[in-house]
Design a protein around this motif. Structure first.
Motif, PDB file in Angstrom:
ATOM      1  N   GLU A 147      12.716  -4.157   0.155  1.00  0.00           N
ATOM      2  CA  GLU A 147      14.023  -3.564   0.416  1.00  0.00           C
ATOM      3  C   GLU A 147      13.835  -2.423   1.404  1.00  0.00           C
ATOM      4  N   SER A 148      14.913  -2.043   2.069  1.00  0.00           N
ATOM      5  CA  SER A 148      14.768  -1.027   3.104  1.00  0.00           C
ATOM      6  C   SER A 148      15.633   0.183   2.792  1.00  0.00           C
ATOM      7  N   TYR A 149      15.240   1.323   3.343  1.00  0.00           N
ATOM      8  CA  TYR A 149      16.039   2.551   3.197  1.00  0.00           C
ATOM      9  C   TYR A 149      15.789   3.400   4.429  1.00  0.00           C
ATOM     10  N   PHE A 150      16.685   4.332   4.673  1.00  0.00           N
ATOM     11  CA  PHE A 150      16.506   5.180   5.847  1.00  0.00           C
ATOM     12  C   PHE A 150      15.793   6.461   5.469  1.00  0.00           C
ATOM     13  N   GLU A 179       0.821  -1.207   0.000  1.00  0.00           N
ATOM     14  CA  GLU A 179       0.000   0.000   0.000  1.00  0.00           C
ATOM     15  C   GLU A 179       0.857   1.261   0.000  1.00  0.00           C
ATOM     16  N   LYS A 180       1.820   1.288   0.896  1.00  0.00           N
ATOM     17  CA  LYS A 180       2.810   2.382   0.893  1.00  0.00           C
ATOM     18  C   LYS A 180       4.021   1.963   1.715  1.00  0.00           C
ATOM     19  N   ASP A 181       5.119   2.690   1.542  1.00  0.00           N
ATOM     20  CA  ASP A 181       6.319   2.374   2.318  1.00  0.00           C
ATOM     21  C   ASP A 181       6.026   2.602   3.791  1.00  0.00           C
ATOM     22  N   ARG A 182       6.439   1.685   4.622  1.00  0.00           N
ATOM     23  CA  ARG A 182       6.176   1.810   6.050  1.00  0.00           C
ATOM     24  C   ARG A 182       7.401   1.408   6.851  1.00  0.00           C
ATOM     25  N   TYR A 183       7.388   1.785   8.145  1.00  0.00           N
ATOM     26  CA  TYR A 183       8.473   1.342   9.032  1.00  0.00           C
ATOM     27  C   TYR A 183       7.887   0.386  10.070  1.00  0.00           C
ATOM     28  N   GLY A 184       8.780  -0.281  10.797  1.00  0.00           N
ATOM     29  CA  GLY A 184       8.395  -1.382  11.672  1.00  0.00           C
ATOM     30  C   GLY A 184       7.225  -1.134  12.597  1.00  0.00           C
ATOM     31  N   TYR A 185       7.333  -0.130  13.444  1.00  0.00           N
ATOM     32  CA  TYR A 185       6.296   0.093  14.447  1.00  0.00           C
ATOM     33  C   TYR A 185       4.961   0.425  13.790  1.00  0.00           C
ATOM     34  N   GLU A 186       5.041   1.170  12.687  1.00  0.00           N
ATOM     35  CA  GLU A 186       3.833   1.526  11.951  1.00  0.00           C
ATOM     36  C   GLU A 186       3.087   0.262  11.507  1.00  0.00           C
ATOM     37  N   ILE A 187       3.837  -0.709  11.065  1.00  0.00           N
ATOM     38  CA  ILE A 187       3.226  -1.947  10.584  1.00  0.00           C
ATOM     39  C   ILE A 187       2.548  -2.698  11.726  1.00  0.00           C
ATOM     40  N   SER A 188       3.236  -2.801  12.867  1.00  0.00           N
ATOM     41  CA  SER A 188       2.615  -3.548  13.961  1.00  0.00           C
ATOM     42  C   SER A 188       1.369  -2.820  14.474  1.00  0.00           C
ATOM     43  N   LYS A 189       1.428  -1.461  14.475  1.00  0.00           N
ATOM     44  CA  LYS A 189       0.244  -0.690  14.871  1.00  0.00           C
ATOM     45  C   LYS A 189      -0.912  -0.933  13.918  1.00  0.00           C
TER      46      LYS A 189
END
Lengths: 109, 132
Positions: free
Chosen positions: A62-65, A21-31
């Motif tokens: 893939e990941s990016y900062f 759906e969109k780029d997300r980071y770890g905590y956002e995903i678990s929330k």
């Protein structure tokens, strides 16, 4: 809180979907997972990062900062075209699996 | 929020060092700290929030499996060992054949060391088959 083996077998798809759906980071995903399931399913962080690691190894994500927030750079995940293809295949597989299992799970009182 | 950092550091202690590990550790610390902030905004005391974040984290075993599986060194060297054993035993056998015919051409004894030495490539061959 539900944490069954059946769900565990589909964690890759769940996480791919959210990153699709969109780029997300770890905590956002678990929330997001807790939010969408009305807290019926909560993913353990340990599991989540293991899945990231696995998906990245398989080159599905893939990941990016990203920008600096809360004093450090957040690590965002983005889906690859391979990941999108894999997710679509998983959706297709699930549709068929569901039909088959429903044959035996529905209709008996 | 020192305690989150301590907890994560402690948990990752048993995983061998790698760049991957450090990146993941930072990521986890950051995400857990954000979770603690969220929980505190919802009215939890800092200590409770930290405890909840730690309990929700789950077991490190999954991560361990993924990270350690990636380490180099577990790669399959059986082919190399087999090749080495074949070359090594061939040289030893060639040497005994040479010694046999050069010094004692009337007594054929090189067969005995040859059989003894052949165990080496033979065992390596089966190891290679097993790991293939």
């Amino acid at each position: 809180m539900l944490n069954s083996d059946i769900i565990r077998g589909h964690l890759d798809s769940i996480i791919l979907r959210l990153i699709f759906e969109k780029d997300r980071y770890g905590y956002e995903i678990s929330k997001e997972i807790s939010l969408r399931t009305n807290d019926q399913f909560q993913i353990k962080e340990a599991t989540l990062y293991a899945v990231f690691q696995r998906l990245e190894k398989k080159e599905l994500i893939e990941s990016y900062f990203g920008d600096i927030t809360h004093g450090a750079k957040r690590r965002y995940y983005r889906i690859t075209s391979l990941g999108k293809a894999y997710y679509r295949q998983q959706v297709e597989d699930w549709r068929m699996t569901k039909e088959i299992i429903d044959v035996f799970m529905e209709g008996l009182e | 929020m020192k305690s989150i950092r301590d907890y994560v550091n402690e948990m990752f202690n048993e995983i061998p060092d790698s760049e991957q590990k450090d990146i993941m550790k930072q990521e986890i610390i950051q995400n857990l700290e954000e979770k603690v902030c969220d929980l505190m905004e919802q009215g939890k005391a800092e200590e409770d929030a930290i405890n909840k974040a730690i309990i929700d984290f789950g077991s490190i075993e999954d991560i361990k499996k993924e990270l350690i599986g990636k380490q180099p060194g577990v790669k399959n060297n059986a082919g190399l060992h087999l090749g080495y054993s074949i070359w090594g035993s061939a040289l030893i056998i060639a040497l005994s054949v040479f010694m046999n015919f050069y010094y004692t051409p009337r007594v054929i004894w090189f067969v005995y060391p040859t059989f003894a030495v052949l165990w080496w490539p033979l065992s390596m061959y089966f190891r290679w088959l097993k790991l293939k």
